[in-house]
Design an enzyme around this catalytic site. Structure first.
Site, PDB file in Angstrom:
ATOM      1  N   PHE A 168      41.528  41.465  46.008  1.00 21.66           N
ATOM      2  CA  PHE A 168      42.543  41.722  44.992  1.00 21.66           C
ATOM      3  C   PHE A 168      42.396  43.098  44.343  1.00 21.66           C
ATOM      4  O   PHE A 168      43.368  43.664  43.834  1.00 21.66           O
ATOM      5  CB  PHE A 168      42.495  40.621  43.927  1.00 21.66           C
ATOM      6  N   LYS A 169      41.203  43.650  44.373  1.00 18.58           N
ATOM      7  CA  LYS A 169      40.979  44.910  43.674  1.00 18.58           C
ATOM      8  C   LYS A 169      41.671  46.093  44.349  1.00 18.58           C
ATOM      9  O   LYS A 169      41.834  47.147  43.733  1.00 18.58           O
ATOM     10  CB  LYS A 169      39.484  45.140  43.516  1.00 18.58           C
TER      11      LYS A 169
END
Length: 570
Positions: A168-169
């Protein structure tokens, strides 16, 4: 509230004249000061309604949660990372988009990212430039929706793992990398980025910064406490500006070292330190986008409510959801899902935020965190923006390892968030059950999010489910990483290997480069000093433009001074 003070018109003229004279005079000795002067020349505080007629909406400024540093511009906040007083930077106000967010419903992901970012950036980046930055940031994602949402059983799974490092980063760090490069090239600056990672931040930061001009990137990760694939993703990037450090300790050791580097103001200034961890507010800002985007995908008519269960370690991802709710998105519940490192779950249960002095090693290493840095931002709001109270409490936490809120504040916190802890046994069971019932593979972090929903359904009022009786509500779990990144946990739970994406499969056998160092601040400092080019030489580049600018600027300043003097005399 209005900025603490503004300047009358005459004061504005004087300050802006000095803003040109000072950097022009010092350019021969320190070229970067020219860019500093230009920022002062255009500082938002000089454009309040008291000294500019027909002024538009005031610009967004940023301040420290601990109160000693006010009125930073967005650009300053991006490069500052951690405030000099040890606090985190927050916007002066949370933008209220309640009257316009519905008009964003048909926007592509990068367009929505622009709509949200512009609320915090203002006109510090020209409109077309910011749009181009957002479009560039999401071209590397493999799914057309960037963050697709899939219905699995009675849950919606927001898949945040379609970026270059399958976590997700990527959503925030692809954009942050481009933002760094944009500002650096515009101002002829260099930066030394220093970050700590429990697994995914490091590879995502490197993917966003490798090969970027004017950037040196140092990533600290705990030796032996990230998954083999996570380590390979970081250490197989051999670009000259990327430096991986395996710290002989825990993630908390890495994070403490990074914070202390930023608190050494002389070192921070000398090496132009910048942050990629979620202490950098821009990270949070970019993550707000996918809360709105997922809502629009499930409610194209904007006629329902949504809840989110978020695997949580450093508190940045769920804080973005909190901002989305405060901005106007109809969010019903925000669930803090932790693993056995449950400092946050214990806080929302008892009101005490306290360390245990040990970080447990689990199958969800990105959540193996004993102190959640971003939680300070939430406490700032929980304490009613009382920076003195927060500063006092954080000092007590630093000295004693604990802080406590009163019953009224605990009740408010429980209204804002629900929380649950998922044990190792529950994580394994959830992965196995979800795969058996739905033929869908969860990574161990996402499994914590799913398990938290099952634990807390009975506490959700009104009840939350995706059945026909509650058609205007969806429960969304954020899938924070691809399961193939944690193959040992997946195989242990299901007996089956997760399908390996091509981007991960080709890492096998890659050449790697990293340095193993002790968890000591001075050791890391010396490594950075020996690696980064001379900060007073090659970091500040002289060209003929500087000399030409000096002569032209000096002449212009003399002319302006003479003209102002005549007018004042008259």
């Amino acid at each position: 509230p209005s900025p603490p003070h503004s300047l009358p018109l005459a004061g504005t003229i004087a300050v802006r004249s000095l803003a040109v004279l000072i950097p022009v005079a010092s350019t021969l000795f320190y070229p970067r000061s020219f860019a500093t002067g230009l920022r002062l020349f255009n500082h938002p505080r000089l454009y309040t309604t008291s000294n500019v007629s027909n002024a538009g909406p005031r610009k967004m400024l940023f301040r420290s949660t601990r109160g000693n540093f006010l009125d930073m511009t967005f650009e300053e906040a991006v490069f500052e990372g951690l405030a000099p007083d040890g606090g985190l930077l927050v916007p002066h106000f949370i933008p209220d988009v309640s009257k316009e967010w519905r008009s964003w419903k048909d926007q592509a992901f990068h367009e929505l990212a622009y709509s949200i970012a512009s609320k915090f950036v203002g006109d510090e980046i020209p409109k077309e430039d910011l749009k181009a930055l957002m479009e560039k940031s999401y071209k590397s994602f493999t799914h057309e929706d960037v963050v697709p949402v899939r219905t699995v059983g009675d849950l919606e799974i927001m898949e945040l793992f379609h970026g270059p490092t399958f976590a997700f980063k990527d959503v925030a760090l692809q954009a942050l990398g481009n933002l760094f490069e944009y500002f650096l090239l515009r101002n002829n600056k260099r930066i030394t980025v220093v970050g700590a990672t429990s697994g995914d931040t490091g590879s995502a930061a490197i993917a966003g910064l490798s090969g970027k001009k004017n950037v040196e990137c140092f990533i600290l990760f705990p030796e032996g406490r990230v998954s083999p694939i996570q380590q390979l993703q970081m250490t197989s990037v051999l670009d000259d500006n990327v430096h991986c450090i395996a710290v002989q300790g825990t993630f908390d050791d890495c994070q403490t070292i990074v914070k202390n580097l930023f608190c050494d103001l002389n070192f921070k200034k000398t090496y132009s330190l910048g942050a990629v961890n979620s202490i950098n507010f821009a990270r949070i800002m970019f993550q707000i986008t996918y809360y709105f985007y997922t809502y629009f995908k499930k409610f194209p008519d904007c006629d329902g409510t949504m809840s989110f269960s978020v695997p949580t370690g450093n508190y940045g991802d769920i804080l973005a959801g909190y901002y989305a709710k405060r901005m106007g998105l109809p969010v019903q519940h925000l669930i803090v899902a932790t693993n056995e490192n449950d400092i946050l779950n214990r806080f929302f249960s008892t009101g005490e935020y306290s360390t245990r002095g040990i970080v447990l090693q689990t199958s969800s290493p990105s959540m193996d965190i004993g102190i959640s840095s971003n939680f300070e931002r939430y406490l700032f709001y929980l304490f009613g923006l009382d920076n003195k109270r927060l500063s006092m409490e954080m000092k007590a936490f630093r000295d004693q390892g604990r802080l406590r809120v009163d019953e009224v504040q605990l009740k408010k916190a429980k209204f804002d968030f629900l929380a649950a802890c998922c044990t190792e046994a529950q994580t394994k069971e959830t992965i196995a059950k979800f795969h058996k019932e739905h033929n869908y593979m969860l990574d161990p972090h996402t499994a914590c999010g799913v398990n938290a929903v099952h634990q807390l359904r009975h506490k959700m009022l009104p009840p939350c489910s995706n059945d026909a009786n509650t058609a205007k509500h969806y429960m969304v779990v954020l899938a924070t990483a691809h399961p193939a990144k944690f193959s040992s946990a997946v195989v242990a739970a299901t007996g089956i290997e997760a399908e390996m994406p091509e981007g991960l499969a080709r890492l096998a056998g890659s050449q790697v480069r990293f340095t193993v160092l002790a968890p000591k601040l001075e050791t890391i400092k010396e490594f950075i000093k020996s690696t980064v080019p001379d900060p007073t030489g090659s970091r500040n580049v002289y060209t003929m433009k500087h000399y030409f600018g000096l002569v032209t600027g000096a002449a212009a300043c003399v002319a302006v001074g003479v003209a102002l003097g005549k007018n004042m005399k008259a």
